[in-house]
Design an enzyme around this catalytic site. Structure first.
Site, PDB file in Angstrom:
ATOM      1  N   GLU A 194       0.823  -1.208   0.000  1.00 50.37           N
ATOM      2  CA  GLU A 194       0.000   0.000   0.000  1.00 50.37           C
ATOM      3  C   GLU A 194       0.860   1.262   0.000  1.00 50.37           C
ATOM      4  O   GLU A 194       0.525   2.248  -0.657  1.00 50.37           O
ATOM      5  CB  GLU A 194      -0.949   0.007   1.196  1.00 50.37           C
ATOM      6  CG  GLU A 194      -2.106  -0.966   1.069  1.00 50.37           C
ATOM      7  CD  GLU A 194      -3.017  -0.651  -0.109  1.00 50.37           C
ATOM      8  OE1 GLU A 194      -3.069   0.514  -0.548  1.00 50.37           O
ATOM      9  OE2 GLU A 194      -3.671  -1.579  -0.601  1.00 50.37           O
ATOM     10  N   TYR A 214      -6.392   6.939   4.037  1.00 52.83           N
ATOM     11  CA  TYR A 214      -6.516   5.934   2.979  1.00 52.83           C
ATOM     12  C   TYR A 214      -5.739   4.666   3.334  1.00 52.83           C
ATOM     13  O   TYR A 214      -6.272   3.555   3.270  1.00 52.83           O
ATOM     14  CB  TYR A 214      -6.018   6.453   1.619  1.00 52.83           C
ATOM     15  CG  TYR A 214      -5.838   5.290   0.671  1.00 52.83           C
ATOM     16  CD1 TYR A 214      -6.936   4.713   0.053  1.00 52.83           C
ATOM     17  CD2 TYR A 214      -4.586   4.709   0.481  1.00 52.83           C
ATOM     18  CE1 TYR A 214      -6.799   3.586  -0.751  1.00 52.83           C
ATOM     19  CE2 TYR A 214      -4.433   3.586  -0.314  1.00 52.83           C
ATOM     20  CZ  TYR A 214      -5.547   3.028  -0.927  1.00 52.83           C
ATOM     21  OH  TYR A 214      -5.409   1.904  -1.695  1.00 52.83           O
ATOM     22  N   ASP A 233      -9.627   5.450  -3.235  1.00 52.42           N
ATOM     23  CA  ASP A 233      -8.454   5.932  -3.951  1.00 52.42           C
ATOM     24  C   ASP A 233      -8.904   6.562  -5.265  1.00 52.42           C
ATOM     25  O   ASP A 233     -10.104   6.656  -5.551  1.00 52.42           O
ATOM     26  CB  ASP A 233      -7.431   4.809  -4.172  1.00 52.42           C
ATOM     27  CG  ASP A 233      -7.815   3.884  -5.318  1.00 52.42           C
ATOM     28  OD1 ASP A 233      -9.016   3.816  -5.675  1.00 52.42           O
ATOM     29  OD2 ASP A 233      -6.918   3.215  -5.862  1.00 52.42           O
TER      30      ASP A 233
END
Length: 320
Positions: free
Chosen positions: A42, A125, A143
């Protein structure tokens, strides 16, 4: 209610079914991938395409299979191993997060959004994505790809707003399935649809599983309300920073300042380049930019301020 929101259950079924049949086989999606592997992916995938991340992620996981392994090494090694992924401050954040996991979470990735948010460099996020994809929790993941699918399919717009706004977040929350497993599948599926089919520049609408439900298609595919600005590279401070970082990554000893910011013709004249520890190709590429002295100094000052480099009497190097 957003027009078309009542179609949520149908969208869930059709997009998740498409994902099941078409998803890329990525190592961080496999059942055997650890939460640490998901966390690393990520961070690396922020503003970086999958094709560039894959080899670096694999190298990192072989070298640092757990947070404690990374935390045990100097932060400069994380920056060195980051290679050319760009935005190398992410490497420092990963190292700092690994140290925090080692110190505060017994060397494990914390499993909740709130705990993840306490880690250095982890924003909303990343916390939501790791909680969802690594731990199967029901979290709203938003996203750029997800926002674009939502904007077209539900709002009838070619592109989402330039920055995430409250209305988009409310829509994402409303669309999230109630079931934990379904919510994880939904997050991954919409993200993949945006990455592979509902792309920014050339959407492949004929391949879209929800084309007949898409508000943007129904509206005649109206043009974007704004033109996204592309990021320039040649001649920018970012390019110079990248060239400086390439020299430091390849150097195992401090690099004299004059090798980095001195005029190439003077270096050749006094033979300084002969004493260079870094790979000559990296220096050659830096010098070939012919960047003005002021820009070189500005870029170097920025690297020092961002703690991506350290300076001593011997020269400059990656952080210890």
């Amino acid at each position: 209610m957003e027009p078309g929101l009542q179609q949520g259950p149908q969208l869930h079924t059709e997009i998740i079914s498409w994902f099941t049949a078409n998803a890329r086989d990525l190592p961080w999606r496999r059942p055997e991938c650890s939460p640490w592997g998901v966390f690393v992916s990520e961070i690396m995938l922020q503003q970086t395409p999958v094709i560039r991340v894959l080899p670096v992620w694999q190298q990192w996981m072989e070298r640092w299979p757990a947070p404690a392994a990374l935390a045990a090494e100097p932060s400069g090694e994380a920056v060195r191993a980051w290679g050319r992924l760009g935005y190398p401050r992410r490497a420092l954040r990963l190292h700092a997060a690994a140290a925090a996991m080692t110190e505060r979470f017994n060397g494990s990735v914390p499993g909740t959004r709130d705990e993840l948010l306490t880690l250095p460099g982890v924003g909303t996020y990343t916390a939501a994505a790791v909680a969802s994809f690594a731990f199967g929790r029901r979290e709203t993941v938003v996203d750029t790809n997800i926002r674009r699918v939502h904007a077209r399919a539900l709002s009838g717009k070619a592109l989402p707003a330039p920055a995430l706004n409250a209305a988009e977040l409310r829509l994402a929350v409303a669309l999230l399935p109630d079931d934990d497993a379904a919510s994880v599948a939904w997050n991954a599926s919409v993200m993949e649809l945006g990455a592979l089919v509902c792309t920014a520049r050339s959407p492949k609408c004929a391949l879209c599983p929800v084309q007949r439900r898409c508000a943007w298609v129904a509206a005649g595919e109206p043009a974007p309300e704004y033109v996204p600005k592309g990021q320039t590279w040649a001649g920018t401070d970012r390019q110079v920073r990248g060239a400086l970082m390439a020299v430091l990554r390849q150097a195992r000893e401090p690099v004299p300042r004059k090798l980095l910011v001195g005029p190439p013709e003077l270096l050749a004249a006094d033979g300084a380049a002969e004493d260079a520890d870094p790979e000559p190709a990296a220096l050659s590429k830096l010098h070939a930019l012919r960047a003005p002295a002021g820009q070189l100094e500005r870029a170097l000052t920025g690297l020092l301020a961002d703690k991506l480099a350290e300076e001593s009497d011997a020269g400059l190097q990656l952080p210890a």
